[in-house]
Design an enzyme around this catalytic site. Structure first.
Site, PDB file in Angstrom:
ATOM      1  N   LYS A 193      10.243  -1.288  -6.075  1.00 50.46           N
ATOM      2  CA  LYS A 193      11.509  -1.197  -5.419  1.00 50.46           C
ATOM      3  C   LYS A 193      11.561  -2.662  -4.579  1.00 50.46           C
ATOM      4  O   LYS A 193      12.751  -3.143  -4.755  1.00 50.46           O
ATOM      5  CB  LYS A 193      11.372   0.058  -4.284  1.00 50.46           C
TER       6      LYS A 193
ATOM      7  N   ARG B  95      13.108   9.528   1.790  1.00 51.42           N
ATOM      8  CA  ARG B  95      11.936  10.038   1.115  1.00 51.42           C
ATOM      9  C   ARG B  95      11.877  11.472   1.393  1.00 51.42           C
ATOM     10  O   ARG B  95      10.927  12.167   1.226  1.00 51.42           O
ATOM     11  CB  ARG B  95      10.898   9.265   2.058  1.00 51.42           C
TER      12      ARG B  95
ATOM     13  N   ARG C 268      -1.523  -6.155  -4.512  1.00 50.42           N
ATOM     14  CA  ARG C 268      -0.019  -6.673  -3.862  1.00 50.42           C
ATOM     15  C   ARG C 268      -0.265  -7.645  -2.609  1.00 50.42           C
ATOM     16  O   ARG C 268      -1.022  -7.395  -1.838  1.00 50.42           O
ATOM     17  CB  ARG C 268       0.628  -5.689  -3.329  1.00 50.42           C
TER      18      ARG C 268
ATOM     19  N   ARG D 287      -1.225  -5.906   3.076  1.00 51.49           N
ATOM     20  CA  ARG D 287      -0.723  -4.791   4.042  1.00 51.49           C
ATOM     21  C   ARG D 287      -2.074  -3.995   4.280  1.00 51.49           C
ATOM     22  O   ARG D 287      -2.884  -3.530   3.120  1.00 51.49           O
ATOM     23  CB  ARG D 287       0.286  -3.761   3.369  1.00 51.49           C
TER      24      ARG D 287
ATOM     25  N   ARG E 188      -0.468   8.243  -0.180  1.00 51.77           N
ATOM     26  CA  ARG E 188       1.062   7.917  -0.264  1.00 51.77           C
ATOM     27  C   ARG E 188       1.775   8.628  -1.485  1.00 51.77           C
ATOM     28  O   ARG E 188       2.941   9.264  -1.499  1.00 51.77           O
ATOM     29  CB  ARG E 188       1.079   6.530  -0.293  1.00 51.77           C
TER      30      ARG E 188
END
Ligand code: ADP
Ligand code: ADP
Ligand code: ZN
Length: 214
Positions: free
Chosen positions: A13, A87, A126, A160, A171
């Site tokens: 996203k 969400r 990431r 992160r 998650r």
């Protein structure tokens, strides 16, 4: 044009939102980025959100809806890309109200469809540019020149704290339990467009462009 990019953590996203922002001048509204900024600044919202985010759970609907409400007008002229919001059902309803108050409505809900094992790989690898937030990946999307951001030329990168295997599983579970169930709501409005998120970044981008230009 106002659109939602919907998909589990790591679906792509943020990567696609950044590209749409650069290419089409739309504005990315990422509640995750807003919350991380609040945590970094130590604001009251940040203090509330920090532990919840570290655990991979969802921050309250009231907090994230307020964050979106504060930024929505800045995105008015260009069109908003909602990234990581809504969400939950409550957030979807809050968004409808926020847009309605401004005489706007959603044009598309683009669902990025991906498989879960791939997501874990994507999230563990990431990293982003510390200066401009451009997203990268250890295996799938390294900067063209090692150590230099393609977008801004920066040399510092960050990872992160919630991008670890344990938190990722929580998650994903949150996504399945609370976020995926809002798809039928948007389907009933005829807004959902599916894109195969397992394709390359460029192929996904092409598929999204085709939807926006249709
Ligand atoms: P999200 O915002 O949905 O959590 P990101 O856009 O941050 O996801 O992408 C997660 C990671 O996967 C990033 O490291 C990114 O560079 C990488 N990535 C994004 N899209 C793809 C893709 N289509 N193929 C391979 N890797 C991707
Ligand atoms: P990703 O797309 O990689 O899962 P985000 O950056 O969108 O991550 O979100 C990071 C964390 O911030 C989430 O795990 C959650 O704790 C919180 N968060 C972000 N957006 C929302 C939202 N709309 N509602 C509730 N919590 C959110
Ligand atoms: Zn950069």
């Amino acid at each position: 044009m106002d659109i939602i990019l919907l998909g589990p953590p790591g679906a792509g996203k943020g990567t696609q939102a950044q590209r749409l922002q650069a290419k089409r001048g739309m504005i990315q509204l990422s509640t995750g980025d807003m919350l991380r900024e609040a945590v970094a600044k130590g604001t009251p919202v940040g203090l509330k959100a920090k532990a919840v985010m570290a655990a991979g759970e969802l921050v309250s609907d009231a907090i994230v809806s307020a964050l979106i409400g504060e930024r929505l007008d800045t995105a008015a002229a260009h069109g908003a890309i909602f990234d990581g919001f809504p969400r939950t059902h409550h957030q979807a309803e809050a968004l409808e109200v926020l847009l309605g108050e401004r005489g706007r409505k959603l044009d598309h809900v683009i669902e990025l469809v991906v498989d879960e094992d791939e997501l874990v790989k994507r999230i563990i690898g990431r990293f982003t540019c510390a200066a401009c937030g451009a997203p990268y990946h250890d295996q799938f999307h390294m900067p063209k020149v090692e150590g230099t951001c393609d977008a801004c030329g920066g040399h510092e990168f960050k990872r992160r704290p919630d991008d670890n295997e344990q938190t990722v599983r929580t998650r994903m579970a949150e996504y399945r339990a609370k976020t995926a169930p809002i798809l039928p709501y948007y389907e009933s409005k005829g807004l959902v467009r599916r894109v195969d998120g397992m394709q390359s970044v460029e192929q996904v981008a092409t598929a999204i462009d085709a939807i926006l230009d249709s």
